[in-house]
Design an enzyme around this catalytic site. Sequence first.
Site, short mmCIF file in Angstrom:
data_model
loop_
_atom_site.label_atom_id
_atom_site.label_comp_id
_atom_site.label_asym_id
_atom_site.label_seq_id
_atom_site.Cartn_x
_atom_site.Cartn_y
_atom_site.Cartn_z
N CYS A 2 0.88 -1.20 0.03
CA CYS A 2 -0.17 0.08 0.12
C CYS A 2 0.96 1.31 -0.18
CB CYS A 2 -0.98 0.00 1.28
SG CYS A 2 -1.57 -1.69 1.47
N ARG A 27 0.08 2.09 -6.15
CA ARG A 27 0.66 0.95 -5.27
C ARG A 27 -0.57 0.26 -4.40
NH1 ARG A 27 5.60 -0.34 -4.66
NH2 ARG A 27 5.43 -0.68 -2.60
N TRP A 74 -4.09 -1.51 -0.76
CA TRP A 74 -4.36 -2.72 -1.40
C TRP A 74 -4.47 -3.68 -0.26
CZ3 TRP A 74 -4.67 -4.08 -6.28
CH2 TRP A 74 -4.44 -5.30 -6.82
N ASN A 100 2.01 -0.72 6.26
CA ASN A 100 2.05 -1.53 5.19
C ASN A 100 2.63 -2.79 5.71
OD1 ASN A 100 1.22 0.41 3.55
ND2 ASN A 100 2.98 1.15 2.48
N GLY A 101 2.33 -3.82 5.35
CA GLY A 101 3.10 -5.03 5.63
C GLY A 101 2.10 -5.85 6.17
N GLU A 485 5.00 -20.61 -20.40
CA GLU A 485 5.29 -19.35 -19.98
C GLU A 485 6.37 -18.51 -20.62
OE1 GLU A 485 3.23 -17.78 -18.57
OE2 GLU A 485 4.41 -15.86 -17.70
N LYS A 489 5.56 -14.96 -22.53
CA LYS A 489 6.19 -13.64 -22.40
C LYS A 489 6.57 -13.01 -23.42
CE LYS A 489 4.57 -12.93 -19.38
NZ LYS A 489 3.75 -13.60 -18.32
N GLU A 492 4.19 -12.00 -26.12
CA GLU A 492 3.32 -10.57 -25.78
C GLU A 492 4.05 -9.34 -25.89
OE1 GLU A 492 2.24 -11.69 -21.56
OE2 GLU A 492 0.70 -10.42 -21.64
N HIS A 508 8.80 -34.68 -33.84
CA HIS A 508 7.32 -35.22 -34.48
C HIS A 508 6.81 -33.97 -35.40
CE1 HIS A 508 7.19 -38.71 -32.08
NE2 HIS A 508 7.67 -38.20 -31.24
N LYS A 607 -4.69 -5.41 -19.26
CA LYS A 607 -4.30 -6.20 -18.27
C LYS A 607 -5.41 -7.05 -17.61
CE LYS A 607 -1.64 -6.87 -14.73
NZ LYS A 607 -0.45 -7.91 -14.92
O1 M6R Z 1 -5.98 -11.71 -14.14
P1 M6R Z 1 -5.83 -13.21 -14.55
O2 M6R Z 1 -4.51 -14.06 -14.17
O3 M6R Z 1 -6.98 -14.02 -14.57
O4 M6R Z 1 -5.24 -13.07 -16.16
C1 M6R Z 1 -5.13 -13.94 -16.98
C2 M6R Z 1 -4.47 -13.75 -18.34
O5 M6R Z 1 -5.15 -12.63 -19.02
C3 M6R Z 1 -3.06 -13.20 -17.94
O6 M6R Z 1 -2.43 -14.26 -17.32
C4 M6R Z 1 -2.48 -12.92 -19.57
O7 M6R Z 1 -1.83 -13.99 -20.02
C5 M6R Z 1 -1.09 -11.98 -18.97
N1 M6R Z 1 -0.96 -10.91 -19.90
C6 M6R Z 1 0.23 -13.01 -19.37
O8 M6R Z 1 1.33 -12.02 -19.07
#
Ligand code: M6R
Length: 612
Positions: A2, A27, A74, A100-101, A485, A489, A492, A508, A607
């Site tokens: 926070c 934050r 938060w 905070n904490g 993953e 990344k 993306e 394959h 996001k």
């Molecule tokens: O908020 P969520 O964890 O449910 O979001 C899921 C995905 O939209 C999210 O992980 C997305 O794949 C990210 N942008 C990956 O970096």
Amino acid sequence: MCGIVGYTGSKEASEILIGGLKKLEYRGYDSAGIALQKNGQVVIAKAAGSVADLEKSLDDRFKAVKAGIGHTRWATHGRPTDQNAHPHSSHSGEIVVVHNGIIENNRLLRKWLIEEKGYSFRSETDTEVLAHLIEEYYDGDLLEAVRKSVSTVEGSYALVAVTCREPDRLVCARKDSPLIIGFGEGENFIASDIPALLNHTRNTCILEDGEFASITAEKVEVFNLEGCPVEKEIFKVNWDIAAAEKGGYDHFMLKEIMEQPVAVRETMRQRIDAAKGRVVPTEFEISPDELARLEKIYIVACGTAYHAGLIGKAVIEKLAGIPVEVEVASEFRYREPLLGENQLAIVISQSGETADTLAGLRLARSKGVKVLAITNVVGSTVSREADQVLFTWAGPEIAVASTKAYLTQLIAVYLIAIYLGEARKTLKPEKAAELVKGLLALPSQLERILSEESIAKLRSYCDHLATWERAFFLGRNLDFPVAMEGALKLKEISYIHAEACAAGELKHGPLALIVEGLPVIALATQKAVLDKTLSNIHEVNARGGAVFAITQEGFDDVARQVESVFYLPPVNDILAPVLAVVPTQLIAYYAALARGSSVDKPRNLAKSVTVE
Ligand code: M6R
């Protein structure tokens, strides 16, 4: 995670506090509040909602006041409500704190304060314990009362306290959560983060763990745990506000990558009994009867959270012997899964608002399946609708590419797997203790991986990668979800087309795509399949692919085959995904940087995906 602001001087305190809180809203932003010292009283305004809402609610009582504290929250302990918003006041209202904490022995202290000392509580927060404790120990000196109070608490804190009995004095203390003092002319400041200070001063000092400070308009005094004065060096901040919000990093993504050791540590807090080597399930519990009948687990999630689910499947099956199906939520919700009795659904979502994940949760519940949610946002729809919630304490994640939230999701699935394994007796106590020890070592291992020296090792490979439009990630066993993953990344944020391939699948089909110089990131952290992975690396080498291997220290055969090797500290294979994913995050970041992409806000992405 926070935000805290404090001011004492000769200006309008409410304006300075509100201005500082606005700079810290990134934050935490579910509730906000301020407390001002006025005419022998402390007046408080706080509410769920934004700092702008708080500002609108301030009446004349909050004018012409020269000292006070503020907080933007938060939520971690307790929902984002008016009552849970900070500041919190003591029983008599004379002591007021922002914090905070996490106070780990909150429950014990709360019980003691209620049963033995007759205090009553108004909120669900751990912070309120601090307000009452300080009142309990107050004997005319706020600094001494704060010192005594924090010596009885376990956990992390950045706290600032005020009392109506000592006008214009702020007292603060810090352990494992940042606090920075700002020095002005006839005025002084305190804040959890530099952006809150920059409109007023650039002269700062950072409070270290175990230090306390007494701050008035004229004087700042810092003391150590033993109460001895500490000389602090003044540090002049050169950052502009935008850089300061990112902690001096160029992007939120890099800042969040760097925050991972703390995020992992926070998520394990209170959930592990280190002395006994056990996981202590504080929020989720499955009765012995449910446990005996449990036949199957579904894990439902999207994107990065789905990849955490894949690791969850592997570890729950291995440690607890329960069959697990992992499903992408958008498929799960439309495919009529065989949901029924004796099942558990685990939904994973950083935001807790992802439309498909939410639909999966609702589908499971509609069929009578109990839902355990893993989410980062207290008060999110997922957290409200699930039967039980295990919160990840990563703090707000701002970059679209998920990094620190992912690592904390992994920690959550390990905690669940160890807990289930112990409860079902499929995991021996010695083995559980070994894993718990391994979990506790992760934050310092992550710090090593994130050292400058270690990052330098992958920068030149990223420059090569950035010149390509496609890349492969390879891995076997637990390395395969890490490869997935890593590929997500990279695509993306750098827009390089990346494909994750189970290393054994190369022959394959995908092997046809390997050409001279093609970037191939090979995960080789799993001892049991190391030889197999090495032979796949050999296949890529033979076709001229440019391999970057991520492996554990001591796996020397890897360096014999590959020029570019990134070593992780030695780690139990089961826990290796937590470490192995970090170099893939850095690879994505530096490749995107080299290509000039918009790292924090990649094109076409949001996001939180709250619509289908
Ligand atoms: O908020 P969520 O964890 O449910 O979001 C899921 C995905 O939209 C999210 O992980 C997305 O794949 C990210 N942008 C990956 O970096």
